[in-house]
Write an enzyme that holds these catalytic residues in place. Structure first.
Site, PDB file in Angstrom:
ATOM      1  CG  ASP A   1      36.115  -0.702 -82.672  1.00  0.00           C
ATOM      2  OD1 ASP A   1      35.623  -0.897 -83.624  1.00  0.00           O
ATOM      3  OD2 ASP A   1      35.731  -0.639 -81.550  1.00  0.00           O
TER       4      ASP A   1
ATOM      5  CD  GLU B   1      35.614   1.837 -86.720  1.00  0.00           C
ATOM      6  OE1 GLU B   1      34.646   1.243 -87.163  1.00  0.00           O
ATOM      7  OE2 GLU B   1      35.756   1.719 -85.574  1.00  0.00           O
TER       8      GLU B   1
HETATM    9  C1  LIG Z   1      33.834  -1.269 -88.664  1.00  0.00           C
HETATM   10  C2  LIG Z   1      33.844  -1.356 -87.017  1.00  0.00           C
HETATM   11  O1  LIG Z   1      34.862  -2.490 -86.655  1.00  0.00           O
HETATM   12  N1  LIG Z   1      32.808  -0.858 -86.478  1.00  0.00           N
HETATM   13  C3  LIG Z   1      32.855  -1.162 -84.889  1.00  0.00           C
HETATM   14  C4  LIG Z   1      32.972   0.150 -84.117  1.00  0.00           C
HETATM   15  O2  LIG Z   1      33.068   0.061 -82.709  1.00  0.00           O
HETATM   16  C5  LIG Z   1      31.714  -0.497 -82.327  1.00  0.00           C
HETATM   17  C6  LIG Z   1      31.708  -0.477 -81.063  1.00  0.00           C
HETATM   18  O3  LIG Z   1      32.999  -1.400 -80.562  1.00  0.00           O
HETATM   19  C7  LIG Z   1      31.178  -1.906 -83.037  1.00  0.00           C
HETATM   20  O4  LIG Z   1      29.855  -2.168 -82.728  1.00  0.00           O
HETATM   21  C8  LIG Z   1      31.502  -1.718 -84.563  1.00  0.00           C
HETATM   22  O5  LIG Z   1      31.085  -2.880 -85.172  1.00  0.00           O
END
Ligand SMILES: CC(=O)N[C@H]1CO[C@H](CO)[C@@H](O)[C@@H]1O
Ligand SMILES: *[C@@H]1O[C@H](CO)[C@@H](O)[C@H](O)[C@H]1NC(C)=O
Ligand SMILES: *[C@@H]1O[C@H](CO)[C@@H](O)[C@H](O)[C@H]1NC(C)=O
Ligand SMILES: *[C@@H]1O[C@H](CO)[C@@H](O)[C@H](O)[C@H]1NC(C)=O
Ligand SMILES: *[C@@H]1O[C@H](CO)[C@@H](O)[C@H](O)[C@H]1NC(C)=O
Ligand SMILES: *[C@@H]1O[C@H](CO)[C@@H](O)[C@H](O)[C@H]1NC(C)=O
Ligand SMILES: *[C@@H]1O[C@H](CO)[C@@H](O)[C@H](O)[C@H]1NC(C)=O
Ligand SMILES: *[C@@H]1O[C@H](CO)[C@@H](O)[C@H](O)[C@H]1NC(C)=O
Ligand SMILES: *[C@@H]1O[C@H](CO)[C@@H](O)[C@H](O)[C@H]1NC(C)=O
Ligand SMILES: [Ca+2]
Ligand SMILES: [Ca+2]
Length: 571
Positions: free
Chosen positions: A240, A311
């Protein structure tokens, strides 16, 4: 030419008309390397993202859980997907729906127990489905024992987080924030700790303090976390928010971003995030995670690759560095999510050029030897059916199924679910519920409502009296049961057919090539061909029927292939 594909395509293409080659504006071909036989399991996989809170609720408390997921693994098998990744299921106060973790090694009781996860993994493996967990390295919950200890200055834990040295200026209490950095969830990225008399940094919610990756102890803790779950038999991790692992140690103010004339404390994008995002050390950390996981596989004589997927909503050149270092000496993620089909195509009025460019951008930039991937939805973006328009659901599923590499499906996309209906009072997304007047614009709750299994009360998500977010009214019309009837052209049956095609194509072992062609301003043509099979997609993005001569379109493709100079090897 596969017959099934032909059936499906006929939904999109009606009638016959010759294609004039002048109409074809532009095209790209890509030659794909040798045979899929040498491809690893993940390179041709379909990763099905499950949002656990909303998939299936086994105990009627209103929130989905692991037993619920286990009871629905047959659906994944039926759909034909080969891997699933679960959004966070770890112990968490649930301020950011599980992205605020207070114990990396424990399943949150709301989702079940560690034993439930073991059982789920076993059942999934029996069905031939890999299980990927969400790894959230940038920050913990403020309830994590590391943060509690760090806040208390417990010896050994002082440097676990990004604390700013106390200002000597005592005339204001608390002192002014250390710099102009803005949280991704709005407001200053700094929060004052009364106890420690210092500010800590949080790129997301206040309850999500950022870990200090310059501290080797933190790095070791996180690698040990990976080892722990690998020991439990997981097949990899989705990592993440990776761009944010490191920050500028000098805490310099960030300049305004291009196109902004004013500092907006409620908009992190108003600053050029040069000191908090995509820092060189961040890439190194991802390479270290990869080395750690590869070493684990080697050391434990595991036969199968453990996969890392990252991500990062970053510029494309930076994105590619998450795959590996520029000189190729170090490997990073097996793939980093390609969000171009989300970021570049934002409403149903998209043009053929936007679609063509969004596809090509990735193919052009990806270095030789890496595997592409295609994402059209997740729990942070409006559902694909809502963004692209209901009529484009099948087209986009076909598109990402035929393009080379990994396909990612967010749960519900296989049945064309649209966003649900949620009011600010019903919502949970911390970045949105703070300000109800902008909730409709900022909330991510719409794409997180419960899955539509059938048309019963609560759409089959549970049989209780409540659900954490309301079940969409659209579930009466759009649900798995209604679509899973043999012989109808439902989104789901088309999706299953696509999975069949992928699985068959995978077995073929000859040279493979790809052409992406703009046929006219409404029709995009994709051709995957090899010696023994050829798949053609004609995707009509317009709202009126188009007539294309199928045979001519096919012949035209051959001309394009032989006349194009640029070709990219993409493994
Ligand atoms: C797509 C995804 O998982 N987004 C996450 C990215 O990180 C933030 C903080 O951890 C999350 O709020 C999101 O949902
Ligand atoms: C505060 O004062 C101490 C002692 O004079 C000094 O070492 C430290 O660097 C100062 N801190 C800041 C943030 O100016
Ligand atoms: C201390 O902080 C206050 C409030 O921000 C500011 O007005 C003042 O100039 C500062 N004093 C010093 C010595 O930096
Ligand atoms: C992070 O940890 C390192 C090593 O312990 C330490 O030197 C550094 O000051 C810490 N950084 C922050 C911002 O706290
Ligand atoms: C490793 O996996 C391959 C392919 O799945 C299989 O053919 C082989 O027998 C396995 N080897 C071991 C030692 O399990
Ligand atoms: C799309 O186009 C239609 C018709 O031109 C228009 O009514 C609609 O507002 C447009 N939608 C968006 C999101 O731009
Ligand atoms: C948000 O959307 C809902 C449903 O479309 C609408 O009823 C409501 O008035 C909107 N709220 C605001 C503040 O715009
Ligand atoms: C809430 O959102 C509205 C609409 O976007 C905006 O005008 C207002 O400034 C916001 N209020 C706060 C406190 O952020
Ligand atoms: C492709 O391989 C899979 C798994 O090895 C097998 O189940 C399937 O029948 C094969 N398909 C064809 C067309 O050979
Ligand atoms: Ca439950
Ligand atoms: Ca960070």
């Amino acid at each position: 030419m596969d017959v099934m594909w032909c059936h499906i395509v006929s939904l999109l293409v009606i009638g016959i008309l010759a294609v004039d080659s002048n109409n074809v504006q532009k095209s790209t071909t890509v030659s794909l390397k040798s045979s899929d036989d040498s491809l690893d399991w993940w390179q041709t996989a379909v990763f099905y993202q499950i949002y656990p809170r909303s998939f299936m609720d086994s105990d009627n408390d209103g929130v989905g859980d692991l037993k619920g997921i286990e009871s629905k693994l047959d659906h994944l098998k039926d759909a034909g997907v080969t891997a699933t990744w679960l959004s966070p299921i770890f112990k968490s106060p649930q301020v950011d729906q599980g992205y605020d973790i207070s114990d990396y090694r424990m399943v949150d009781p709301i989702f079940g127990s560690n034993d439930d996860l073991t059982s789920l993994i076993k059942k999934a493996h029996d069905l031939g489905i890999k299980v990927i967990l969400d790894f959230v390295p940038n920050h913990t919950s403020d309830k994590h024992e590391w943060f509690v200890k760090s806040n208390n200055m417990t010896p050994g834990y002082e440097d676990y987080y990004i604390w700013h040295p106390k200002s000597n200026n005592t005339s204001s209490n608390p002192p002014p924030v250390p710099n102009n950095w803005i949280s991704n969830f709005k407001g200053s990225a700094w929060e004052w700790s009364e106890k420690r008399q210092q500010y800590y940094y949080h790129n997301f919610a206040i309850q999500q303090p950022d870990l200090n990756y310059s501290n080797p102890k933190v790095v070791k803790e996180m690698k040990d976390t990976l080892t722990y779950w690998l020991d439990q038999g997981v097949d990899g991790f989705r990592i993440d928010a990776v761009p944010y692992l490191f920050e500028d140690p000098q805490f310099r103010d960030q300049p305004l971003a291009d196109g902004y004339t004013e500092y907006d404390i409620n908009n992190a994008d108003s600053l050029n995030q040069m000191y908090i995002k995509d820092l060189p050390k961040t890439f190194d950390m991802i390479y270290q995670f990869r080395e750690h996981v590869d070493e684990y596989v080697k050391k434990n004589n595991k036969n199968e690759t453990k996969v890392l997927m990252t991500e990062a909503y970053s510029p494309i050149e930076k994105q590619m560095l998450y795959y590996g270092s520029k000189d190729g000496s170090r490997k990073g993620a097996h793939f980093t999510f390609n969000f171009n089909l989300i970021s570049d195509i934002t409403n149903p009025n998209f043009t053929i050029d936007e679609l063509y460019d969004a596809i090509n951008k990735w193919l052009v930039y990806i270095p030789s030897g890496y595997t592409s991937n295609w994402v059209i939805g997740n729990h942070d973006n409006h559902r694909a059916a809502t963004r692209y328009g209901k009529d484009n659901v099948d087209g986009f599923n076909m598109l990402i199924a035929i393009l080379p590499g990994v396909m990612v499906t967010y749960n519900g996309e296989e049945i064309g679910m649209e966003d649900g209906e949620v009011t600010c009072e019903e919502g949970f997304d911390p970045q949105a519920t703070k300000n109800c007047s902008s909730f409709n614009q900022t909330s991510r709750d719409f794409e997180r409502t419960p899955y539509h299994w059938d048309d019963s009360v609560n759409a089959g998500f549970n049989t209780g009296h409540k659900t954490w977010l309301p079940v969409s009214e659209k579930s009466k019309e759009v649900n798995l049961k209604a679509q899973n009837i043999e012989g109808i052209y439902s989104h789901y049956n088309i999706y299953k057919e696509l999975m069949n095609l992928r699985n068959n194509f995978k077995n073929s072992s000859t040279i493979d090539s790809l052409a992406v062609i703009k046929v006219n301003e409404n029709v995009l043509q994709i051709v995957r061909s090899r010696d023994d099979a050829e798949y053609i997609l004609l995707f009509n993005i317009g709202d009126k029927d188009e007539t294309i001569d199928f045979l001519q379109a096919k012949m035209y493709h051959k001309v394009v292939v032989s006349s194009l100079k640029s070709s990219y090897e993409i493994g």
